[in-house]
Design a protein around this motif. Structure first.
Motif, mmCIF file in Angstrom:
data_model
loop_
_atom_site.group_PDB
_atom_site.id
_atom_site.type_symbol
_atom_site.label_atom_id
_atom_site.label_comp_id
_atom_site.label_asym_id
_atom_site.label_seq_id
_atom_site.Cartn_x
_atom_site.Cartn_y
_atom_site.Cartn_z
ATOM 1 N N ARG A 171 -1.538 7.004 -3.627
ATOM 2 C CA ARG A 171 -0.148 6.625 -3.463
ATOM 3 C C ARG A 171 0.727 7.850 -3.109
ATOM 4 O O ARG A 171 0.357 8.955 -3.141
ATOM 5 C CB ARG A 171 0.314 6.451 -4.911
ATOM 6 N N ALA A 172 1.638 7.416 -2.359
ATOM 7 C CA ALA A 172 2.796 8.488 -2.052
ATOM 8 C C ALA A 172 4.150 8.003 -2.476
ATOM 9 O O ALA A 172 4.344 6.871 -2.017
ATOM 10 C CB ALA A 172 2.686 8.746 -0.475
ATOM 11 N N GLY A 173 4.735 8.708 -3.350
ATOM 12 C CA GLY A 173 5.979 8.097 -3.902
ATOM 13 C C GLY A 173 5.927 6.684 -4.201
ATOM 14 O O GLY A 173 6.747 5.983 -4.082
ATOM 15 N N SER A 174 5.067 6.339 -5.164
ATOM 16 C CA SER A 174 4.453 5.278 -5.661
ATOM 17 C C SER A 174 4.113 4.122 -4.824
ATOM 18 O O SER A 174 3.690 3.062 -5.333
ATOM 19 C CB SER A 174 5.826 4.802 -6.553
ATOM 20 N N GLU A 175 4.087 4.441 -3.692
ATOM 21 C CA GLU A 175 3.581 3.247 -2.697
ATOM 22 C C GLU A 175 2.075 3.466 -2.287
ATOM 23 O O GLU A 175 1.837 4.683 -2.294
ATOM 24 C CB GLU A 175 4.329 3.472 -1.177
ATOM 25 N N PRO A 176 1.284 2.429 -2.091
ATOM 26 C CA PRO A 176 -0.020 2.888 -1.381
ATOM 27 C C PRO A 176 0.207 3.462 -0.156
ATOM 28 O O PRO A 176 1.034 3.245 0.555
ATOM 29 C CB PRO A 176 -0.306 1.436 -1.074
ATOM 30 N N VAL A 177 -0.665 4.558 0.107
ATOM 31 C CA VAL A 177 -0.612 5.459 1.115
ATOM 32 C C VAL A 177 -0.481 4.958 2.370
ATOM 33 O O VAL A 177 0.156 5.274 3.370
ATOM 34 C CB VAL A 177 -1.605 6.575 1.506
ATOM 35 N N ALA A 178 -1.057 3.680 2.785
ATOM 36 C CA ALA A 178 -1.231 2.845 3.971
ATOM 37 C C ALA A 178 0.332 2.410 4.268
ATOM 38 O O ALA A 178 0.876 2.665 5.260
ATOM 39 C CB ALA A 178 -2.122 1.680 4.006
ATOM 40 N N ARG A 179 0.968 1.663 3.127
ATOM 41 C CA ARG A 179 2.115 1.476 3.130
ATOM 42 C C ARG A 179 3.186 2.434 3.652
ATOM 43 O O ARG A 179 4.272 2.261 4.415
ATOM 44 C CB ARG A 179 2.585 0.477 1.858
ATOM 45 N N PHE A 180 3.222 3.794 2.782
ATOM 46 C CA PHE A 180 4.077 4.637 3.014
ATOM 47 C C PHE A 180 3.746 5.043 4.480
ATOM 48 O O PHE A 180 4.789 5.249 5.080
ATOM 49 C CB PHE A 180 3.482 5.730 2.039
ATOM 50 N N ALA A 181 2.602 5.253 4.904
ATOM 51 C CA ALA A 181 2.281 5.799 6.222
ATOM 52 C C ALA A 181 3.000 4.920 7.438
ATOM 53 O O ALA A 181 3.585 5.333 8.553
ATOM 54 C CB ALA A 181 0.723 6.021 6.474
ATOM 55 N N ALA A 182 2.818 3.495 7.309
ATOM 56 C CA ALA A 182 3.409 2.510 7.906
ATOM 57 C C ALA A 182 4.981 2.928 8.132
ATOM 58 O O ALA A 182 5.709 2.758 9.084
ATOM 59 C CB ALA A 182 3.148 1.170 7.456
ATOM 60 N N GLN A 183 5.529 2.928 6.997
ATOM 61 C CA GLN A 183 7.077 3.009 6.889
ATOM 62 C C GLN A 183 7.673 4.356 7.502
ATOM 63 O O GLN A 183 8.704 4.392 8.028
ATOM 64 C CB GLN A 183 7.539 3.046 5.415
ATOM 65 N N VAL A 184 6.831 5.500 7.607
ATOM 66 C CA VAL A 184 7.333 6.548 8.045
ATOM 67 C C VAL A 184 6.614 6.977 9.436
ATOM 68 O O VAL A 184 6.878 7.885 10.223
ATOM 69 C CB VAL A 184 6.714 7.828 7.320
ATOM 70 N N GLY A 185 6.049 5.886 10.095
ATOM 71 C CA GLY A 185 5.391 6.081 11.322
ATOM 72 C C GLY A 185 4.282 6.795 11.498
ATOM 73 O O GLY A 185 4.271 7.280 12.634
ATOM 74 N N ALA A 186 3.452 6.999 10.635
ATOM 75 C CA ALA A 186 2.501 7.959 10.689
ATOM 76 C C ALA A 186 0.990 7.216 10.210
ATOM 77 O O ALA A 186 0.655 7.732 9.346
ATOM 78 C CB ALA A 186 2.640 9.081 9.875
ATOM 79 N N PRO A 187 0.542 6.175 10.850
ATOM 80 C CA PRO A 187 -0.354 5.197 10.326
ATOM 81 C C PRO A 187 -1.403 6.275 10.055
ATOM 82 O O PRO A 187 -1.874 7.215 10.873
ATOM 83 C CB PRO A 187 -0.751 4.240 11.394
ATOM 84 N N ILE A 188 -2.508 5.502 9.024
ATOM 85 C CA ILE A 188 -3.477 6.456 8.895
ATOM 86 C C ILE A 188 -4.713 5.701 9.497
ATOM 87 O O ILE A 188 -5.458 4.788 9.039
ATOM 88 C CB ILE A 188 -3.914 6.377 7.159
ATOM 89 N N THR A 189 -5.124 6.328 10.752
ATOM 90 C CA THR A 189 -6.127 5.855 11.422
ATOM 91 C C THR A 189 -7.303 6.037 11.014
ATOM 92 O O THR A 189 -7.389 7.024 10.304
ATOM 93 C CB THR A 189 -6.007 6.164 12.989
ATOM 94 N N GLN A 190 -8.440 5.751 11.653
ATOM 95 C CA GLN A 190 -9.881 6.042 11.353
ATOM 96 C C GLN A 190 -9.917 7.658 11.539
ATOM 97 O O GLN A 190 -10.724 8.403 10.956
ATOM 98 C CB GLN A 190 -10.892 5.226 12.084
ATOM 99 N N THR A 191 -9.448 8.130 12.698
ATOM 100 C CA THR A 191 -9.335 9.342 13.259
ATOM 101 C C THR A 191 -8.673 10.293 12.192
ATOM 102 O O THR A 191 -9.402 11.357 11.914
ATOM 103 C CB THR A 191 -8.606 9.723 14.818
ATOM 104 N N VAL A 192 -7.640 9.863 11.597
ATOM 105 C CA VAL A 192 -6.782 10.651 10.765
ATOM 106 C C VAL A 192 -7.644 10.871 9.705
ATOM 107 O O VAL A 192 -7.917 11.835 8.837
ATOM 108 C CB VAL A 192 -5.524 9.961 10.436
ATOM 109 N N ARG A 193 -8.389 9.721 8.835
ATOM 110 C CA ARG A 193 -9.226 9.606 7.829
ATOM 111 C C ARG A 193 -10.285 10.607 7.905
ATOM 112 O O ARG A 193 -10.596 11.297 7.015
ATOM 113 C CB ARG A 193 -9.724 8.200 7.588
ATOM 114 N N GLU A 194 -10.854 10.588 9.061
ATOM 115 C CA GLU A 194 -12.087 11.201 9.293
ATOM 116 C C GLU A 194 -11.643 12.984 9.269
ATOM 117 O O GLU A 194 -12.324 13.757 8.635
ATOM 118 C CB GLU A 194 -12.827 11.020 10.553
#
Ligand code: ADP
Length: 309
Positions: free
Chosen positions: A184-207
């Motif tokens: 979680r980031a700021g109580s949001e699931p990280v994927a939702r947080f990431a979408a809201q700040v325009g920094a999606p967690i792609t497979q490359t980022v995850r790796e």
């Protein structure tokens, strides 16, 4: 609180130094098989005290641990050339047999904080040898891996690591599991947080983040032979949670009755840590592949611990 440190090598001394700088103990006592080393480390750390917080730092034998609230176990022997992992483990288990006998004679009330590697196995060994309830034998486990996960995730999302809640579970080592599903980031699931700040967690980022966490110790060992500052600070953090009865949620190792179907195995999960040790253990929500990876991690540890007995 008085804190004992048995094993005044790189990790033990870094823990003592971090405790002195953070103001985490009123007294630190170093004990080592090499008395000269314990005395030297105590004097060196004591010289940092005038620049930090009041703390009495000294070396002594096991008797000097009397009254300690926590004793950090950082003793161990180095691998001999050609020695296999299991033989090294057995020698370290013998070291722990001596050390724990000495510690419990002097400080039967002390909570044990295991730092020696492989930390999960040594936590299990310490729990067996001491006959203490599991919640009073804590291993540093993945405290450092979790901190690194948060820091890399925070960096990617552009937020402070303190605003990220994410855990590394299982073994402190190759089979560890980064729990993305519960992050979680700021109580949001990280994927939702990431979408809201325009920094999606792609497979490359995850790796990239996964490798950044999982390979960190290897990179440091390649450059300087061993790691000590990070873990020293992590140990001081755990001591403070105990000293101040903080009930902080930390990913630390402990013998756990059941994890993903594996019984009586020491590994890391998020746990509430306070004066009495581990007060509660959480079961994070896991994706199916994460649950499977945690099960594999538990099985690997259980098998290694079983080979020792
Ligand atoms: P690390 O990098 O894990 O700290 P070190 O080799 O620097 O490893 O430190 C391990 C320390 O443990 C050494 O200072 C060693 O003297 C100490 N040690 C080994 N066996 C015992 C023992 N039986 N009792 C107390 N200290 C021990």
């Amino acid at each position: 609180m008085k804190v004992g440190i048995v094993g005044a090598g790189m990790v033990g001394s870094a823990a003592g130094y971090a405790l002195a700088l953070r103001g985490g103990a009123s007294e630190v006592v170093f004990v080592d098989r090499s008395e000269a080393l314990a005395v030297a480390q105590a004097e060196d750390v004591a010289h940092a005290v005038p620049f930090a917080h009041p703390c009495r730092v000294r070396a002594g034998d096991y008797d000097a641990l009397e009254g300690a609230g926590v004793v950090i176990l950082a003793a161990g022997v180095a691998q001999k050339p050609g020695e296999d992992r299991l033989s090294l483990l057995s020698r370290n288990a013998e070291v722990f047999a001596q050390v724990i006998e000495g510690v419990q004679r002097a400080a039967p009330e002390a909570l044990l904080l295991v730092a020696s590697n492989p930390v999960d196995i040594m936590t299990q060994v310490a729990c067996n040898l001491s006959h203490l309830p599991p919640e009073r034998v804590i291993g540093s486990g993945t405290i450092l891996d979790t901190a690194r996960f948060r820091s890399l995730l925070g960096g990617h999302l552009g937020v402070a690591p303190q605003s990220v809640h994410a855990y590394v579970l299982g073994e402190h080592g190759d089979s560890e599991v980064l729990s993305w599903a519960s992050a979680r980031a700021g109580s949001e699931p990280v994927a939702r947080f990431a979408a809201q700040v325009g920094a999606p967690i792609t497979q490359t980022v995850r790796e990239r983040i996964d490798a950044g966490v999982r390979r960190a110790a290897y990179r440091i060992i390649e450059g300087k032979g061993a790691t000590w500052y990070g873990i020293g600070a992590g140990l001081a953090r755990i001591v403070q949670a105990v000293r101040d009865d903080q009930r902080a949620v930390l990913s630390v190792s402990m013998v756990t009755a059941e994890v993903e179907g594996v019984r009586d195995v020491a590994l890391s999960l998020p746990r509430v840590v306070g004066r009495e040790g581990v007060l509660a253990t959480l079961s994070p929500e896991l994706a199916p592949d994460e649950a499977q990876a945690l099960r594999t991690s538990a099985e690997v540890l259980k098998e290694t611990a079983g080979q020792l007995t």
